[in-house]
Motif scaffolding. Structure first.
Motif, PDB file in Angstrom:
ATOM      1  N   TYR A 137       0.807  -1.207   0.000  1.00  0.00           N
ATOM      2  CA  TYR A 137       0.000   0.000   0.000  1.00  0.00           C
ATOM      3  C   TYR A 137       0.851   1.272   0.000  1.00  0.00           C
ATOM      4  N   LEU A 299      -2.085   7.351  -3.198  1.00  0.00           N
ATOM      5  CA  LEU A 299      -2.981   6.746  -4.191  1.00  0.00           C
ATOM      6  C   LEU A 299      -2.467   6.961  -5.611  1.00  0.00           C
ATOM      7  N   ASP A 333      -3.866   1.146  -7.406  1.00  0.00           N
ATOM      8  CA  ASP A 333      -4.421   0.787  -6.100  1.00  0.00           C
ATOM      9  C   ASP A 333      -5.882   0.373  -6.176  1.00  0.00           C
TER      10      ASP A 333
END
Length: 819
Positions: A137, A299, A333
């Motif tokens: 992430y 992101l 993502d």
């Protein structure tokens, strides 16, 4: 956050009810809000009131605290299951393979005094990987390379009467029915609609589920452009296109105002130009999409996902296209389930808030990854440094870390089955995540699909009781007789109804068949156990890629795994459609196949009834002839029906069993490479070409195997020297300790007397001892220090062992290249 809001709200309501009940009863002890009667609650684990993490809202909430764990009991073994596949939950996609012999502890509950249905002391099997908030992430912005059309290539709709159509148009008030196919489903399970044939778009290219059609399409005259979709393709899977935000917005912002379906007709053609997003890491400068002003700094969204999920939505203006000057690693993502579900859920609101979405995304990026099976659960620390997890409601079993809750349950039909809870200090080191294993995650996916949390709870509850799948190695019936004595009914093997030769092990029955509700298609094996019979599970695990065609066993590691893939596909289809006729037909087809080859894992003895065929060399000195013995299956897959069938069809069954030994006789050309060589030579009628390959292979095999006794002897030598070295070291240490003790005692005696004027000693220890005892102790110390421990010889033997292992590895590698 949506899911945290709900979790906190549920926890707050439960806590308030506890307080109300305590006040009304005049007792200070809290009561579980999910139970009918007050429960005894350990005082040291009572729920605490504290403020939750501060996200996009600021109200104070209350978390409940899991109760302490129950006493440990003996754990059970875990079953091994198929490897993890993609997001679709089916056997066609596969499951992650847990490791054997792992256990899981009893999850704590929201409130104390509620017994866990799971066996205490157990853990789920580990997953092959865990999403990392600091790895998968938190990484540089990632997405897809510029292999997709730029934004200006989006199909242009018919010019509207006004200068510019609005980006979005509110959907009608009746558009509230839940979409039936946000994930891939079998079309026979739900009703779908597609364009009428005259539109010129194939049926499966654009489909709308019945709920979305009734809620969004049926009330408009444009509904005449759709008809009900029908197909006879059992392997086809559909997803409702109206679940894609871009599609829904095109419908309401372009199609409905202009009374034409042309924008939707053009869209599938546009999508065909987009590169599929699989979330893989790509090295490129971009382009990809990021949020303006770093609202969500971690992101990155690829062009494909931007076009499908963000274009023409209220959130489009919050992103900008970015291309860096340098190459960097990045991936999209939005391919991750949590981000996609959270985005769609926010866009489906009456008034979508990008700030709310940003808060959710940013929190997920910051979450610690799941700590894995058997490790203390990874918690979320709020502003008050309190450790938060999610725990099952109603005092039931189940504790989940924030990361796994986000990825598997947030914004699903089962998100309310767990609530926020706080761990006490002692629980921080004992509570584990019950979604850490791959199997547990897969079971939860199916539970979400079926909308029943007990599907998951039942599956993982059995995972620790039924052992592992034995796969191709199988198990003899005399070995299994011991299992029956130990485990009773849980050791029961099963077969497909009407096809007794298609057998499956207890592990696969309870963890696969029962999970997919296919148990009505299987019956217990009731025949008496017989020595020498080998049972092989026909649902054996496969690591073959999920898109591998099951048409030929040559595409798989073994034919047993090929059988397993076919049966799992059939079970998956039957579970989705409610019709297991494909399972019946696959079982009927597989029952006509010869028994699966045991490879180099399993040998067979005479009671097994296996047949053996092959060829005996007519000239042992010639490299153009060979001797080879094979099982019935390998014979049928290589030489049967070829010009050389007669040359390799000697019945060698009796000869094979005369050499079965302790482990049984094993098939020789068991590998795909050996079968390919034999099949090719047989089809070309060229015996000599295969003989040369086989003789070379056999020579390499024998050379590789001759190292086994040498390495065993060397290992024994090393072990004996290590043992002798340990004994020598022990003797040396004891001798030194005794000498030091005597030196110390003599020193005390010398200190108590005056100088006698005489010195004792020798050239080794010197002449400074007042007494003979001191001099003797000093000499003993010198002698002990010089004792040989054998370290040099042991190191020399270890070096020789490494040299032999290296040579053996080279020969083994040479054989593997030919195997």
């Amino acid at each position: 956050m949506n899911f945290l809001n709900k979790a906190r709200k549920k926890a707050e309501e439960a806590f308030k009810e506890i307080q109300t009940q305590a006040q009304s009863s005049g007792k200070s002890r809290p009561q579980n809000a999910n139970e009918q009667a007050p429960l005894q609650y350990p005082q040291q684990h009572s729920p605490q009131q504290f403020p939750p993490p501060q996200f996009h809202h600021h109200q104070q909430q209350h978390y409940s605290q899991p109760a302490s764990q129950v006493p440990q009991q003996q754990p059970y073994a875990i079953s091994q299951l198929p490897p993890q596949g993609s997001q679709q939950t089916s056997f066609q996609q596969g499951y992650p393979a847990p490791q054997p012999n792992q256990y899981y502890p009893p999850p704590p509950q929201v409130f104390g005094g509620v017994t866990s249905p799971f066996a205490p002391g157990q853990q789920y099997p580990p997953p092959p990987h865990q999403p990392s908030a600091h790895g998968s992430y938190q990484q540089p912005p990632q997405g897809h390379p510029a292999t997709v059309p730029p934004p200006h290539e989006v199909p242009a709709p018919v010019p509207p009467p006004q200068a510019q159509a609005p980006a979005t148009v509110a959907s009608p008030q009746n558009a509230t029915s839940k979409c039936l196919a946000k994930e891939w489903v079998v079309p026979s399970r739900h009703k779908f609609y597609c364009f009428i044939p005259s539109i010129g778009v194939s049926g499966e290219s654009f489909t709308v589920c019945a709920n979305c059609f009734q809620s969004n399409v049926a009330s408009y005259t444009l509904a005449s452009n759709f008809i009900e979709f029908h197909t006879t393709n059992e392997s086809l899977r559909l997803v409702c296109d109206f679940s894609i935000p871009r599609i829904r917005n095109i419908w309401f912002s372009q199609c409905v105002p202009r009374n034409t379906v042309q924008p939707l007709v053009d869209f599938p053609r546009f999508v065909e130009k987009l590169s599929p997003c699989d979330g893989s890491t790509i090295s490129s400068p971009g382009p990809f999409w990021i949020t303006r002003n770093q609202t969500i700094p971690d992101l990155a969204v690829c062009q494909t996902c931007f076009e499908l999920f963000l274009r023409l939505t209220p959130f489009e203006e919050h992103l900008e296209n970015k291309t860096y000057l340098e190459t960097r690693d990045w991936s999209c993502d939005l391919v991750l389930p949590f981000f996609k579900r959270a985005l769609i859920a926010e866009l489906e609101k009456t008034s979508p808030s990008f700030q709310d979405l940003a808060n959710e995304f940013n929190l997920r990026f910051k979450m610690a990854p799941c700590s894995g099976v058997g490790n203390p659960i990874s918690t979320f620390e709020n502003d008050q440094s309190q450790s938060l997890v999610f725990t099952a409601v109603g005092g039931k079993s189940g504790n989940i870390c924030f990361a796994c809750y986000s990825d598997c349950l947030a914004n699903t039909s089962l998100e309310d089955e767990f609530v926020g809870a706080a761990l006490s200090t002692d629980q921080k080191t004992t509570v584990t995540c019950d979604l850490a294993s791959g199997y547990s995650k897969s079971a939860m996916e199916i539970a979400v699909q079926q909308g029943d949390i007990e599907v998951w709870r039942s599956a993982v509850g059995m995972a620790g009781k039924v052992g592992v799948c034995f796969g191709r190695k199988g198990v003899t019936e005399e070995e299994w007789e011991k299992k029956v004595a130990e485990h009773g009914s849980l050791a029961q093997w099963w077969h497909v109804n009407n096809w007794p030769s298609i057998e499956i092990c207890p592990s696969c029955y309870w963890l696969i068949v029962k999970l997919f509700k296919a148990d009505s298609m299987f019956s217990p094996i009731t025949r008496p156990l017989r020595g020498g019979i080998v049972r092989m599970c026909f649902l054996a695990v496969s690591s073959t890629p999920l898109d591998t065609s099951p048409e030929s066993p040559d595409n798989f590691e073994t034919s047993l795994i090929w059988r397993g893939r076919r049966l799992r596909d059939a079970i998956s289809t039957g579970s989705e459609t409610g019709n297991f006729s494909k399972l019946e037909s696959e079982a009927a087809s597989l029952s006509q196949e010869p028994p699966p080859c045991g490879g180099n894992d399993r040998g067979f003895k005479r009671p097994s009834g296996r047949k053996w065929y092959g060829r005996l060399s007519q000239d042992m000195a010639s490299t153009d002839d060979c001797t080879v013995v094979m099982c019935e299956e390998c014979w049928s897959r290589t030489v049967k029906g070829t010009p050389l069938e007669s040359a390799f069809s000697m019945d060698l069954t009796d000869a094979a069993y005369q050499h079965e030994g302790e482990t049984g006789y094993m098939c020789q050309p068991y590998s795909n490479r050996a079968r390919m060589e034999l099949r090719g030579a047989a089809q070309r009628a060229n015996l000599a070409s295969f003989a040369r390959y086989w003789n070379t292979r056999e020579a390499l095999r024998k050379k590789s195997q001759q190292w086994l006794p040498i390495l065993q002897q060397q290992a024994l030598k090393q072990q004996m020297q290590n043992h002798q070295q340990s004994m020598n070291i022990m003797l040396k240490v004891n001798a030194q300790a005794n000498a030091l003790s005597r030196i110390g005692a003599a020193g005390v005696a010398e200190a108590a007397v005056s100088d006698p004027g005489v010195r004792y000693g020798n050239s080794q220890i010197g002449y400074d001892s007042y007494t003979m005892g001191r001099a003797e102790a000093e000499q003993d110390w010198q002698n002990a220090s010089k004792m040989d421990t054998g370290l040099g010889a042991s190191m020399s033997t270890a070096a020789e062992s490494q040299r032999l292992i290296q040579l053996a590895s080279m020969d083994e590698a040479a054989f593997k290249a030919y195997e």
